[in-house]
Design an enzyme around this catalytic site. Sequence first.
Site, PDB file in Angstrom:
ATOM      1  N   ILE A 158      27.232  37.644  40.438  1.00 10.26           N
ATOM      2  CA  ILE A 158      27.820  38.787  40.170  1.00 10.26           C
ATOM      3  C   ILE A 158      29.200  38.850  41.321  1.00 10.26           C
ATOM      4  O   ILE A 158      28.906  38.091  42.543  1.00 10.26           O
ATOM      5  CB  ILE A 158      27.071  40.038  41.083  1.00 10.26           C
ATOM      6  CG1 ILE A 158      25.729  40.325  40.255  1.00 10.26           C
ATOM      7  CG2 ILE A 158      27.693  41.341  41.432  1.00 10.26           C
ATOM      8  CD1 ILE A 158      24.874  41.134  40.925  1.00 10.26           C
ATOM      9  N   LYS A 159      30.305  38.910  40.886  1.00  9.97           N
ATOM     10  CA  LYS A 159      31.572  38.717  41.557  1.00  9.97           C
ATOM     11  C   LYS A 159      31.805  39.855  42.790  1.00  9.97           C
ATOM     12  O   LYS A 159      32.770  40.732  42.405  1.00  9.97           O
ATOM     13  CB  LYS A 159      32.630  38.230  40.644  1.00  9.97           C
ATOM     14  CG  LYS A 159      33.840  37.747  41.566  1.00  9.97           C
ATOM     15  CD  LYS A 159      34.814  37.214  40.503  1.00  9.97           C
ATOM     16  CE  LYS A 159      36.203  36.632  41.048  1.00  9.97           C
ATOM     17  NZ  LYS A 159      35.894  35.600  42.132  1.00  9.97           N
ATOM     18  N   ALA A 160      30.940  39.945  43.596  1.00 14.46           N
ATOM     19  CA  ALA A 160      30.859  41.249  44.423  1.00 14.46           C
ATOM     20  C   ALA A 160      31.402  40.786  45.659  1.00 14.46           C
ATOM     21  O   ALA A 160      31.421  39.646  46.247  1.00 14.46           O
ATOM     22  CB  ALA A 160      29.185  41.741  44.811  1.00 14.46           C
ATOM     23  N   TYR A 164      31.312  37.118  49.303  1.00 15.26           N
ATOM     24  CA  TYR A 164      32.049  36.405  49.879  1.00 15.26           C
ATOM     25  C   TYR A 164      32.188  36.094  51.440  1.00 15.26           C
ATOM     26  O   TYR A 164      32.777  35.444  51.957  1.00 15.26           O
ATOM     27  CB  TYR A 164      33.706  36.763  49.496  1.00 15.26           C
ATOM     28  CG  TYR A 164      33.716  36.432  48.028  1.00 15.26           C
ATOM     29  CD1 TYR A 164      34.186  35.063  47.677  1.00 15.26           C
ATOM     30  CD2 TYR A 164      33.162  37.046  46.890  1.00 15.26           C
ATOM     31  CE1 TYR A 164      34.167  34.756  46.401  1.00 15.26           C
ATOM     32  CE2 TYR A 164      33.253  36.703  45.735  1.00 15.26           C
ATOM     33  CZ  TYR A 164      33.733  35.285  45.265  1.00 15.26           C
ATOM     34  OH  TYR A 164      33.816  35.091  43.768  1.00 15.26           O
TER      35      TYR A 164
END
Length: 304
Positions: A158-160, A164
């Site tokens: 999931i590029k949440a 990061y």
Amino acid sequence: MALPKTDKIWMDGTLVDWDKAQVHVLTHALHYGSGVFEGIRCYETADGPAVFRLTEHMQRFARSASMLFMELPYSVEEMVEAVKETIRVNKLQSCYIRPLAFRGYGVMGLDPIPAPVQVIIAVWPWETYMGAEALTKGVDVGISSWRQRGINSLPPAIKATGNYLNSSLARIEANRHGYNEAILLNEEGKVCEGTGENLFIVRDGVISTPPVSDGLLEGITRDSIMVIADNLDYPVIEESLVRTDLYTCDEMFMTGSAAELVPVRSVDGHVIGDAGPITLELQRIFFRVVHGEEPDFEDWLARV
Ligand code: PPE
């Protein structure tokens, strides 16, 4: 990176002045990391600006949102058009594109569902990610003491935005140790990826990269490089890697929309050397593809 200002940002369906694209300090995402994003590049070509694999990026954006039960008020097709419109109105030939969807203002607490969802698309010139020299000379990387989270806690797929924080910890550590970038291992000790890039090694003419099941973002540049390599008749495999595979490989490089294709010169002080022949060949073709110089790959370009 100091952020270069452009003219307009697309915000919830309208184009607003860069300085007016603002949110309240009690925005849910600011407190809980409840956002998803994309990073995409638009390149100059002989026929005007073209966005690289735009639909695939917006599909991944929609998948990231859906995994967090975040309902996007726009379809993939509408967001594809919005990206093109934002580039046109800012009169850019090439740029980096940052779509972001986030839980907005109005509720607090860990149940995010009642919070409104906002979507923005910003574009700005972002020449090179690790410096122009990195593309030709390569970068020095170190294995991070921070691990990639397992696939059952904040899944790397999931590029949440919240994910990061882990990448940032690894990046801060890498910088403090004098490296350009960190490589994260998963909890089992398998190699995953960089803080914002996938990675590949070359050994005896075979190109390999860790499988998505080892816990990494399924990069669109990663996929592009696998297709380009296959087209050039290089054997490409997905296989789990351990840190010593990185110490003993013939060539190594990292891929990402922002980073593009960056050769790796050393890992933990073990010198791999200058960019190898396969790395350079893939990089050369990749740049031809994104600049519209390879007709076979025209399908990957969305003309603005
Ligand atoms: N892994 C991670 C963790 C990652 O963030 C990226 C993209 C990739 C792999 C490569 O994916 P792709 O871009 O689809 O090939 N990182 C984005 C954010 C970088 C940033 O500094 O912000 C990017 O490259 O846009």
